[in-house]
Enzyme design. Structure first.
Site, PDB file in Angstrom:
ATOM      1  N   HIS A 174     137.713 -64.012 102.829  1.00  0.00           N
ATOM      2  CA  HIS A 174     138.903 -63.272 102.425  1.00  0.00           C
ATOM      3  C   HIS A 174     139.349 -62.505 103.657  1.00  0.00           C
ATOM      4  CE1 HIS A 174     141.011 -60.680  99.157  1.00  0.00           C
ATOM      5  NE2 HIS A 174     141.660 -60.603 100.305  1.00  0.00           N
ATOM      6  N   CYS A 218     133.335 -58.426  97.047  1.00  0.00           N
ATOM      7  CA  CYS A 218     133.947 -57.654  95.965  1.00  0.00           C
ATOM      8  C   CYS A 218     133.802 -56.154  96.242  1.00  0.00           C
ATOM      9  CB  CYS A 218     133.298 -58.006  94.635  1.00  0.00           C
ATOM     10  SG  CYS A 218     133.997 -57.089  93.241  1.00  0.00           S
TER      11      CYS A 218
END
Length: 331
Positions: A169, A98
């Protein structure tokens, strides 16, 4: 403590801040019995010192569901992991991806890509504290890192500590110069590097995340990997998930049309309303259900304008449903 079989990660719904709360997960579970769902990221500090039920409470009907934690203190993460496992979560995941301002100020999330030894220490402590699987979710690198070096170095280190599942990701995170929203789309995708990681770490379970806009595009991108994770696509167009069970798990499709899913979710809504939960807290997760179908605009408008009102109840949902399925709503 309740125990569960190892999670089947062939299809996962990503942890998304302010979105994948317990009401969202209950709705997604209506659409798919088998997908692995993730909580919003909860910080280890909040879990260990705050209101556990409010922060990470969940219903057993959501299973299989995994808890994602954010933090950088191994001892605190271990304690938070133990709390999560005792509640019954089937997996504990560490957020190392994040890029928000909040995680930068707290020196966790994507910031940890720069500190692989600390990541390994955190995961080791978490794993020592619980009997359920502990996993990693990361980016391919941050800022000026070379992903071709940073990512395999991280995976090699965490694997040496007994961590065998990584959700990647497939973008860098730019902690300076890009907003969290831009970090979800501006840095280029590098699926090829993720495929290379599976070749290099054959004994690890590698799950692909990032840029998967539909279930079909996810299946096409998966290639030699062990699973896919959809985020905003699953949230904004949730009917996509109705295909998960038949296409990925070989199970029966639960519903032939979105209106059937709405009716199946109504008992949950009714139960939560009786507990004092506002209607909007649940219906906000359903706005995209009829995306691309007749009546979708009126569905969204009716829910958006009326579910926020004091005392709003099931009649609002049925009124919205009448825009898409008049015969069903008035039967």
């Amino acid at each position: 403590m309740t125990t569960f079989a190892k999670p089947d990660r062939r299809f996962c719904v990503a942890p998304m801040m302010d979105w994948t709360d317990r009401h969202c997960r209950a709705f997604h579970r209506v659409l798919t019995r088998h997908a692995l769902l993730y909580t919003e990221m909860a910080t280890s500090a909040a879990v260990t010192h705050g209101d556990v039920d409010r922060l990470i409470g969940f219903d057993a009907a959501e299973q299989p569901v995994a808890l994602q934690l954010g933090g950088s203190d191994p001892g605190e993460l271990a304690q938070a992991s133990r709390i999560g496992a005792d509640l019954g979560y089937c997996e504990i995941n560490l957020n190392v991806g994040c890029p928000s301002d909040r995680v930068q100020s707290g020196k966790f999330g994507a910031c940890l890509m720069r500190e692989p030894e600390l990541v390994a220490d955190c995961l080791s402590a978490m794993q020592d504290a619980v009997s359920v699987p502990v996993t990693l979710k990361c980016r391919i690198g941050v800022d000026d890192q070379d992903p071709a070096a940073a990512l395999p170095d991280l995976l090699e280190l965490v694997r040496s500590r007994g961590i065998f599942t990584a959700i990647i990701h497939a973008r860098k995170a730019w902690l300076k110069g890009l907003s969290p929203k831009e970090n979800r789309s501006v840095p280029p995708l590098d699926y090829a590097l993720v495929y290379q990681m599976k070749t290099a770490f054959r004994d690890m379970e590698i799950i692909l995340n990032g840029g998967l806009e539909t279930l079909q595009s996810g299946l096409e991108a998966q290639q030699n990997l062990d699973g896919i994770m959809l985020g905003r696509a699953a949230y904004h167009t949730p009917w996509e998930m109705s295909g998960v069970d038949p296409l990925i798990y070989g199970a029966e499709r639960r519903f032939s049309a979105p209106d059937e899913a709405v009716l199946a979710y109504l008992p949950y809504i009714e139960n939560q309303l009786a507990k004092g939960v506002r209607l909007h807290a649940m219906t906000r997760h359903m706005l995209g259900l009829f995306h691309g179908r007749p009546g979708a605009r009126q569905w969204r408008r009716t829910l958006s304008e009326n579910a926020v009102k004091d005392g709003a109840g099931l009649d609002v949902v049925m009124a919205a449903l009448s825009a898409t399925s008049p015969a069903l709503a008035t039967a």
